[in-house]
Write an enzyme that holds these catalytic residues in place. Structure first.
Site, short mmCIF file in Angstrom:
data_model
loop_
_atom_site.label_atom_id
_atom_site.label_comp_id
_atom_site.label_asym_id
_atom_site.label_seq_id
_atom_site.Cartn_x
_atom_site.Cartn_y
_atom_site.Cartn_z
N HIS A 144 0.80 -1.20 -0.02
CA HIS A 144 -0.13 -0.17 0.03
C HIS A 144 0.99 1.23 0.09
O HIS A 144 0.45 2.29 -0.07
CB HIS A 144 -0.99 0.06 1.26
CG HIS A 144 -1.74 -1.01 1.18
ND1 HIS A 144 -2.82 -1.03 -0.03
CD2 HIS A 144 -2.29 -1.91 2.19
CE1 HIS A 144 -3.83 -2.17 0.67
NE2 HIS A 144 -3.38 -2.71 1.81
N ASP A 184 -2.32 -10.63 -2.12
CA ASP A 184 -2.85 -10.04 -0.60
C ASP A 184 -4.32 -9.74 -0.89
O ASP A 184 -4.73 -9.46 -2.25
CB ASP A 184 -2.25 -8.88 -0.36
CG ASP A 184 -2.56 -8.26 0.81
OD1 ASP A 184 -1.70 -8.34 2.10
OD2 ASP A 184 -3.52 -7.84 0.96
N HIS A 186 -5.98 -7.45 -0.05
CA HIS A 186 -6.31 -6.07 -0.42
C HIS A 186 -5.59 -5.58 -2.05
O HIS A 186 -4.27 -6.27 -2.23
CB HIS A 186 -5.64 -5.11 0.69
CG HIS A 186 -6.29 -5.27 2.06
ND1 HIS A 186 -5.75 -6.02 2.88
CD2 HIS A 186 -7.49 -4.90 2.33
CE1 HIS A 186 -6.41 -6.06 3.79
NE2 HIS A 186 -7.46 -5.40 3.61
N ASP A 277 -4.01 -12.45 3.75
CA ASP A 277 -5.21 -12.21 4.45
C ASP A 277 -6.33 -12.57 3.40
O ASP A 277 -7.62 -12.14 3.78
CB ASP A 277 -5.29 -10.72 4.71
CG ASP A 277 -4.83 -9.91 3.68
OD1 ASP A 277 -4.22 -10.46 2.48
OD2 ASP A 277 -4.40 -8.91 3.79
C1 X5A Z 1 -1.06 -5.10 4.09
C2 X5A Z 1 -2.56 -4.99 4.43
C3 X5A Z 1 -4.40 -3.72 5.07
C4 X5A Z 1 -4.67 -2.38 5.58
C5 X5A Z 1 -6.36 -2.42 6.19
C6 X5A Z 1 -6.50 -1.13 6.74
N1 X5A Z 1 -3.00 -3.85 4.84
N2 X5A Z 1 -7.80 -1.06 7.23
O1 X5A Z 1 -2.81 -6.27 4.54
ZN ZN Z 2 -3.99 -6.97 2.81
#
Ligand code: X5A
Ligand code: ZN
Length: 685
Positions: A144, A184, A186, A277
């Site tokens: 991110h 991931d 996200h 995740d």
């Molecule tokens: C690297 C990762 C997740 C961020 C979530 C914030 N970040 N709510 O999994």
């Molecule tokens: Zn993530």
């Protein structure tokens, strides 16, 4: 799986871990999903399984600024370098609070440099042939992190730094094309942006998108983001419409998108942004990939670039799933074949829709996408089978109608409503997101595109029945939700029920699972002080948002619009107000808690203690129904008073929303309403 010397001679798998990456932790010991235990749990598991003995342990070094600078700005590097120093002791909290989902402590700098350095080291040694492949067990994660901004638990973009290093500083290694596979859950916004116009990096990400509402929210993760200029076609996003995606969904994407593209692209090395995740049981992801799924995904990539693959850890927040998944990947690299296992179920209908959208968007750049998918898939693809609203009495008839309209669904021999309860309770529903409608997986009519999905063996996985138990009972209890902030404006409040966003909001809401509008609306004033605090929110940007002092005083008066909703909806509201995607097995506030609240007048909800609105206030009753609101804790008020946490005037968009609400419902003139807000913002706590 016994280790023999031959293993070490035949495949050289690098493994990197360093306890010093645990130095990065929340400053106050508050619990956080991205915590040091994550990599400790992985390492414990790998050690227990004898993995380190079968691998080549890598030297851990800090990344050099000059290398980091190929993707990050000087300012950002300076911030991360200095954030842990003494001079920043007093500013660290404030700086973190201005960033999106970031914390810092005295160990953050060290850990960030080590994480980036470790991924560089692993990547370089795979690129130059010292190693066949490598796993970098690192944190903080990276994908991110933007060129000039830490976000989403990420400080430096470890994978992007390593990729850029190979291309720009180590040309002699002959790495000209890098495939980054980001699995991931996200979207890796940072990595996408860093290589958006660079055809030497093919960025591929499969992630939960939920139509733009899943973190990092917005349009970056859309399948329409395909790169620009020279890099057009070299950015591929596969955005899930909802949670609950599992092995079958991921492998369908591998079959029909990633593998064909990788064949055409012919990368010289593959870097995996390996977050876990999306694993089953992850509290943030709400998906259900198994260790076997990860293992097969990895194995399918090992036929490219002579097996040159580096896995760099990103997210993954369920320690067991995380450790088991990394272990499965390690075995796969070491043994050259997936772990033993099998698949459950078939891809969602939405998965075929998404796959088609992605292929369609990119077919001019990847001719292999012009070949039509087998027709059976396309037929299945045009149908969707959402469960409309929750499983409560008022919506049973809707559910019934939907099921009748969809001829593809045929749970059992008979079609009457009584029968519906059983199959519904057996269904898996989206547990990572209370807002999205839950698609049904149609077992019967879903054609299998390849025998990969044909394995008939049933694997029992957790279902989310519990979700419905509390939901159906709390859907029968009414409460008044008292709003004193932006929710006083009804259209804004409805975002929390129906989902979506209104003018002034940067980010859509997920909505409640039960989307029934409030049964009644009224106004009240309460003897509590209104004030504005915090410096940034994802929804409104920079500036404070409204809080009520949980302690009442006869000298204070605040306006409040009250909405009569169900206790189930109140729970969904509470979750959204506290910005969590976590899935709770049990309700945060149930009927027993209300009895407690009536006596004690406020209650802190333990499981969302990190949230800003985790304190429930009881404000009396109306028509025999309790009035509840949510605000910060008494200890937060103390921190706002002392200046440890920022008190801050509301941003314009937020203030306008408050005004609209006040003018809609109070007798106040617009001058008086403005005065009321200005006073709340200006007066000392
Ligand atoms: C690297 C990762 C997740 C961020 C979530 C914030 N970040 N709510 O999994
Ligand atoms: Zn993530």
């Amino acid at each position: 799986m016994n280790s023999s010397p031959e293993d070490r001679r035949s495949v050289r798998v690098g493994l990197a871990y360093d306890e010093r990456m645990c130095l990065h932790a929340t400053p106050d010991g508050e619990s956080h999903p991205e915590n040091p235990e994550r990599i400790r749990a992985i390492w414990r598991k790998l050690e227990a399984e004898g993995i380190p003995d079968r691998c080549i342990l890598l030297k851990i070094k800090e990344a050099e600024d000059a290398i980091i600078a190929s993707v990050h700005t000087r300012n950002h590097i300076k911030l991360i370098r200095n954030i842990s120093s003494k001079e920043f002791d007093s500013r660290r909290l404030r700086i973190a609070s201005k960033l999106n989902s970031i914390y810092f402590n005295e160990g953050s700098s060290k850990a960030a440099y080590l994480a980036a350095g470790t991924v560089i080291e692993a990547t370089e040694n795979v690129a130059n042939g010292n190693l066949d492949s490598a796993i970098a067990v690192v944190r903080p994660p990276g994908h991110h992190a933007e060129a000039n901004e830490a976000m989403g638990f990420c400080l430096f973009n470890n994978v992007a730094i390593a990729a850029s290093y190979l291309l720009n500083e180590r040309a002699e290694l002959g790495i000209r094309r890098i495939l980054i596979v980001d699995w991931d859950v996200h979207h890796g916004n940072g990595t996408q942006n860093m290589f958006y116009s660079d055809p030497r990096v093919l960025y591929f990400s499969v992630h939960r998108f939920d139509f733009g509402s899943f973190y990092p929210a917005g349009s970056d993760g859309s399948h329409c983001m395909i790169g620009e200029d020279q890099g057009v076609g070299y950015n591929i996003n596969v955005p899930w419409e909802h949670g609950q995606c599992g092995d079958a969904d991921y492998l369908a994407v591998w079959d029909h998108i990633l593998i064909p593209v990788a064949e055409a692209y012919n990368p010289d090395i593959i870097l995996i942004s390996a977050g876990f995740d999306a694993a089953m049981g992850d509290p943030l992801g709400g998906c259900c990939v198994t260790p076997y799924g990860y293992s097969v995904m990895l194995k399918r990539l090992m036929k490219f670039s002579d097996g040159k693959i580096v896995l760099a850890l990103e997210g993954g927040y369920n320690l067991n799933s995380l450790a088991n998944s990394v272990f499965a990947c390690a075995i796969t690299l070491l043994e050259g074949s997936p772990i033993v296992g099998n698949f459950e179920g078939r891809p969602f209908e939405s998965t075929w829709r998404v796959i088609n959208e992605v292929r369609n968007e990119l077919k001019t750049y990847w001719p292999v996408f012009s070949i039509d998918l087998p027709e059976e898939i396309l037929i299945a693809n045009v149908k969707r089978y959402p469960i409309q609203a929750g499983i409560n009495s008022s919506s049973d008839s809707d559910v019934e109608k939907d099921l009748e309209n969809s001829n593809a669904i045929n749970f059992s021999s008979n079609n009457d409503v009584g029968d519906l309860i059983l199959p519904l309770s057996k269904l898996k529903v989206d547990d990572g997101d209370f807002g999205e409608l839950s698609p049904l997986r149609s077992q019967q009519n879903q054609p299998a595109p390849s025998e990969a999905y044909e394995n008939p063996k049933e694997v029992t996985t957790e279902t989310c029945n519990d979700l419905f138990h509390w939901r159906s009972s709390l859907s029968k209890v009414d409460v008044w939700y008292g709003s004193y902030g932006s929710n006083m404006w009804k259209p804004r409040f409805l975002c929390y029920i129906e989902g979506g966003k209104v003018e002034g909001m940067r980010k859509p809401c997920r909505g409640a699972m039960d989307k029934t509008p409030p049964k009644d609306i009224s106004w009240k004033s309460v003897p509590h002080r209104l004030f504005f605090a915090r410096s940034y929110t994802d929804t409104w940007g920079h500036g404070g948002v409204a809080f009520l002092n949980p302690q009442s005083s006869i000298n204070d008066k605040s306006y409040m619009r009250i909405y009569r909703i169900t206790l189930e909806q109140f729970n969904d509201l509470l979750i959204q107000e506290n910005v969590t995607t976590e899935h709770f097995e049990s309700p945060l506030v149930d009927s027993r808690d209300i009895e407690f609240l009536v006596k004690s007048s406020f209650m802190s909800v333990e499981s969302i203690k990190g949230g800003w609105y985790s304190n429930i206030l009881y404000l009396g009753e109306q028509d025999g129904i309790p009035i509840l609101t949510m605000t910060c804790s008494v200890s937060d008020v103390e921190k706002f008073k002392s200046g440890e946490l920022p008190v801050c005037a509301p941003p314009k968009a937020y203030e306008n929303t408050l005004l609209k609400g006040l003018l809609e419902g109070t007798e106040l003139s617009s001058e008086e309403a403005i005065g009321y807000l200005k006073d709340a913002a200006a007066r000392n706590l």
